[in-house]
Design a protein around this motif. Structure first.
Motif, PDB file in Angstrom:
ATOM      1  N   GLY A 279     -17.518  -8.446 -10.964  1.00 28.73           N
ATOM      2  CA  GLY A 279     -17.398  -9.660 -11.758  1.00 28.73           C
ATOM      3  C   GLY A 279     -16.090  -9.786 -12.511  1.00 28.73           C
ATOM      4  N   VAL A 280     -15.231  -8.778 -12.419  1.00 30.25           N
ATOM      5  CA  VAL A 280     -13.949  -8.801 -13.128  1.00 30.25           C
ATOM      6  C   VAL A 280     -12.783  -8.897 -12.147  1.00 30.25           C
ATOM      7  N   ASN A 281     -12.729  -7.970 -11.196  1.00 28.72           N
ATOM      8  CA  ASN A 281     -11.586  -7.954 -10.270  1.00 28.72           C
ATOM      9  C   ASN A 281     -12.001  -7.644  -8.834  1.00 28.72           C
ATOM     10  N   ASP A 282     -13.289  -7.787  -8.531  1.00 30.26           N
ATOM     11  CA  ASP A 282     -13.762  -7.473  -7.179  1.00 30.26           C
ATOM     12  C   ASP A 282     -13.616  -8.677  -6.260  1.00 30.26           C
ATOM     13  N   ASP A 283     -12.362  -9.122  -6.112  1.00 28.50           N
ATOM     14  CA  ASP A 283     -12.093 -10.251  -5.227  1.00 28.50           C
ATOM     15  C   ASP A 283     -10.719 -10.063  -4.586  1.00 28.50           C
ATOM     16  N   ALA A 284     -10.522 -10.734  -3.480  1.00 29.91           N
ATOM     17  CA  ALA A 284      -9.292 -10.564  -2.703  1.00 29.91           C
ATOM     18  C   ALA A 284      -8.059 -11.002  -3.478  1.00 29.91           C
ATOM     19  N   ASP A 285      -8.201 -11.999  -4.360  1.00 34.42           N
ATOM     20  CA  ASP A 285      -7.042 -12.499  -5.105  1.00 34.42           C
ATOM     21  C   ASP A 285      -6.401 -11.400  -5.945  1.00 34.42           C
ATOM     22  N   PHE A 286      -7.227 -10.566  -6.559  1.00 35.37           N
ATOM     23  CA  PHE A 286      -6.696  -9.478  -7.385  1.00 35.37           C
ATOM     24  C   PHE A 286      -5.857  -8.533  -6.540  1.00 35.37           C
ATOM     25  N   PHE A 287      -6.353  -8.172  -5.377  1.00 34.22           N
ATOM     26  CA  PHE A 287      -5.650  -7.201  -4.535  1.00 34.22           C
ATOM     27  C   PHE A 287      -4.404  -7.803  -3.889  1.00 34.22           C
ATOM     28  N   GLU A 288      -4.446  -9.083  -3.601  1.00 33.14           N
ATOM     29  CA  GLU A 288      -3.234  -9.752  -3.114  1.00 33.14           C
ATOM     30  C   GLU A 288      -2.168  -9.754  -4.213  1.00 33.14           C
ATOM     31  N   SER A 289      -2.597 -10.022  -5.456  1.00 29.74           N
ATOM     32  CA  SER A 289      -1.647 -10.040  -6.573  1.00 29.74           C
ATOM     33  C   SER A 289      -1.049  -8.668  -6.807  1.00 29.74           C
ATOM     34  N   VAL A 290      -1.877  -7.631  -6.737  1.00 30.99           N
ATOM     35  CA  VAL A 290      -1.383  -6.269  -6.922  1.00 30.99           C
ATOM     36  C   VAL A 290      -0.409  -5.902  -5.805  1.00 30.99           C
ATOM     37  N   ALA A 291      -0.736  -6.287  -4.587  1.00 31.52           N
ATOM     38  CA  ALA A 291       0.137  -5.972  -3.453  1.00 31.52           C
ATOM     39  C   ALA A 291       1.514  -6.613  -3.624  1.00 31.52           C
TER      40      ALA A 291
ATOM     41  N   ALA B  32       3.364  -4.727  -6.375  1.00 33.63           N
ATOM     42  CA  ALA B  32       3.832  -3.425  -5.888  1.00 33.63           C
ATOM     43  C   ALA B  32       5.029  -3.592  -4.955  1.00 33.63           C
ATOM     44  N   ARG B  33       5.018  -4.641  -4.167  1.00 35.30           N
ATOM     45  CA  ARG B  33       6.141  -4.893  -3.262  1.00 35.30           C
ATOM     46  C   ARG B  33       7.417  -5.181  -4.055  1.00 35.30           C
ATOM     47  N   ASP B  34       7.283  -5.901  -5.178  1.00 36.80           N
ATOM     48  CA  ASP B  34       8.439  -6.185  -6.033  1.00 36.80           C
ATOM     49  C   ASP B  34       8.990  -4.907  -6.672  1.00 36.80           C
ATOM     50  N   LEU B  35       8.104  -3.934  -6.884  1.00 37.19           N
ATOM     51  CA  LEU B  35       8.519  -2.678  -7.528  1.00 37.19           C
ATOM     52  C   LEU B  35       9.181  -1.708  -6.547  1.00 37.19           C
ATOM     53  N   GLU B  36       9.115  -2.037  -5.278  1.00 38.99           N
ATOM     54  CA  GLU B  36       9.799  -1.290  -4.211  1.00 38.99           C
ATOM     55  C   GLU B  36       9.431   0.197  -4.242  1.00 38.99           C
ATOM     56  N   ASP B  37      10.446   1.070  -4.238  1.00 42.35           N
ATOM     57  CA  ASP B  37      10.209   2.503  -4.077  1.00 42.35           C
ATOM     58  C   ASP B  37       9.582   3.168  -5.307  1.00 42.35           C
ATOM     59  N   THR B  38       9.467   2.423  -6.402  1.00 41.42           N
ATOM     60  CA  THR B  38       8.858   3.001  -7.605  1.00 41.42           C
ATOM     61  C   THR B  38       7.399   3.354  -7.356  1.00 41.42           C
ATOM     62  N   VAL B  39       6.708   2.546  -6.552  1.00 39.17           N
ATOM     63  CA  VAL B  39       5.291   2.776  -6.258  1.00 39.17           C
ATOM     64  C   VAL B  39       5.180   3.595  -4.982  1.00 39.17           C
ATOM     65  N   GLU B  40       4.603   4.792  -5.106  1.00 43.18           N
ATOM     66  CA  GLU B  40       4.460   5.649  -3.924  1.00 43.18           C
ATOM     67  C   GLU B  40       3.104   5.484  -3.250  1.00 43.18           C
ATOM     68  N   GLY B  41       2.155   4.881  -3.938  1.00 41.59           N
ATOM     69  CA  GLY B  41       0.845   4.672  -3.348  1.00 41.59           C
ATOM     70  C   GLY B  41      -0.095   3.978  -4.312  1.00 41.59           C
TER      71      GLY B  41
ATOM     72  N   TYR C 178      -0.091  -4.520   3.633  1.00 43.66           N
ATOM     73  CA  TYR C 178       1.224  -4.694   3.028  1.00 43.66           C
ATOM     74  C   TYR C 178       2.097  -3.448   3.232  1.00 43.66           C
ATOM     75  N   GLY C 179       1.535  -2.426   3.854  1.00 41.13           N
ATOM     76  CA  GLY C 179       2.299  -1.236   4.159  1.00 41.13           C
ATOM     77  C   GLY C 179       2.203  -0.117   3.150  1.00 41.13           C
ATOM     78  N   PHE C 180       1.236  -0.203   2.208  1.00 39.17           N
ATOM     79  CA  PHE C 180       1.114   0.829   1.183  1.00 39.17           C
ATOM     80  C   PHE C 180       0.200   1.953   1.624  1.00 39.17           C
ATOM     81  N   GLU C 181       0.513   3.151   1.153  1.00 38.64           N
ATOM     82  CA  GLU C 181      -0.400   4.292   1.324  1.00 38.64           C
ATOM     83  C   GLU C 181      -1.527   4.112   0.313  1.00 38.64           C
TER      84      GLU C 181
END
Length: 305
Positions: free
Chosen positions: A229-241, A244-253, A297-300
């Motif tokens: 009921g808080v973040n269990d939806d695809a929109d949240f994970f698309e936003s996080v992806a 993370a893509r904007d953060l480039e190599d800073t995010v390892e997984g 999106y290519g993340f581990e």
């Protein structure tokens, strides 16, 4: 420093086998909090109903009439924690161990001594120490000093954080941090404020500053606790992806953490109301579709910690 637990042989709080130090105190008030005993920065006590013999001794020794006497029909004593002055006489004198102290003072020397006792496991597994909570950035001076001492001993350091802190405090801890486990709970500002009692503006700003100032020299894993009921939806994970893509190599997984209700008993023991009472824990397969979004999106991605 008040610590709720120093947990040895942790395997879900960073790489390898770790010792996780749970600092007691947090500025967030997440409605699902799994470590409810770490929210308040003062000592508390658990009440274990299964150990209570209803002898009434706790009520008799309480100087503030916080605890009621057992009822005439075998009712358990009740506690008005708003009146409690935290003298802990009830805990000290309970003859059956039904009351247990939450949080005790630890020095950095004591923690490091405990941590060093498992050095062979760190060396063999790539583990180390993790500062968690609560929110370790709520106590930046202590956390920075603790991780600095660990680094001086050649021990790998992790910071498990919500990211909610002034940047100056965050940065002074990051200097001594090998890996950041950065929790993201909600991307929508209004929802975040509603379910955690704080804005996520500074959180997201800090995440971007890690990239701007440290680049890929600081390893960051985004950790996503999935809350019904808080973040269990695809929109949240698309936003996080996209973030993370904007953060480039800073995010390892990215770690996807399915909701669990294991903390429900702790709420009862602390006389708190659990908003998610009766909500079933999620299985790994329940969140596989969310993990797939991130993988596309290519993340581990790991599921379950």
């Amino acid at each position: 420093m008040l610590i709720s637990n120093v947990q040895r042989f942790s395997t879900n709080d960073g790489p390898g086998i770790r010792t996780t130090v749970f600092l007691k105190g947090c500025p967030l008030r997440c409605s699902w909090c799994h470590n409810i005993e770490t929210q308040n920065s003062h000592q508390e006590f658990y009440f274990f109903k299964n150990k209570c013999m209803r002898c009434g001794h706790c009520a008799e020794v309480c100087p503030e009439d916080v605890i009621s006497l057992p009822g005439p029909n075998g009712e358990f004593p009740e506690r008005d924690r708003n009146k409690c002055t935290l003298c802990m006489k009830c805990v000290d004198e309970c003859p059956h161990g039904a009351l247990e102290l939450v949080g005790r003072e630890w020095t950095i020397d004591e923690i490091i001594q405990e941590v060093e006792g498992d050095r062979q496991f760190y060396d063999n597994s790539g583990g180390g120490i993790t500062a968690s909570g609560g929110e370790p950035l709520f106590f930046p001076e202590f956390t920075a000093a603790l991780l600095k001492r660990a680094k001086e001993k050649g021990i790998h350091t992790c910071l498990d954080t919500s990211g909610y802190a002034p940047w100056n405090d965050f940065e002074r801890v990051l200097i001594h941090t090998d890996m950041v486990l950065f929790d993201l709970k909600c991307m929508d500002p209004k929802t975040h404020l509603k379910v955690t009692a704080v804005s996520n503006k500074i959180i997201l700003q800090n995440l971007h500053k890690i990239k701007e100032i440290f680049g890929s020299t600081k390893r960051v894993r985004l950790r996503l606790p999935i809350i019904p009921g808080v973040n269990d939806d695809a929109d949240f994970f698309e936003s996080v992806a996209n973030l993370a893509r904007d953060l480039e190599d800073t995010v390892e997984g990215i770690d996807v953490l399915p909701f669990h209700n294991w903390a429900e008993g702790k709420y009862e023991q602390l006389d708190r109301i659990y908003t998610f009472a009766g909500t079933n824990s999620m299985l790994n397969e329940d969140v596989s579709n969310f993990a797939s979004i991130l993988k596309n999106y290519g993340f581990e991605v790991t599921v379950g910690g």
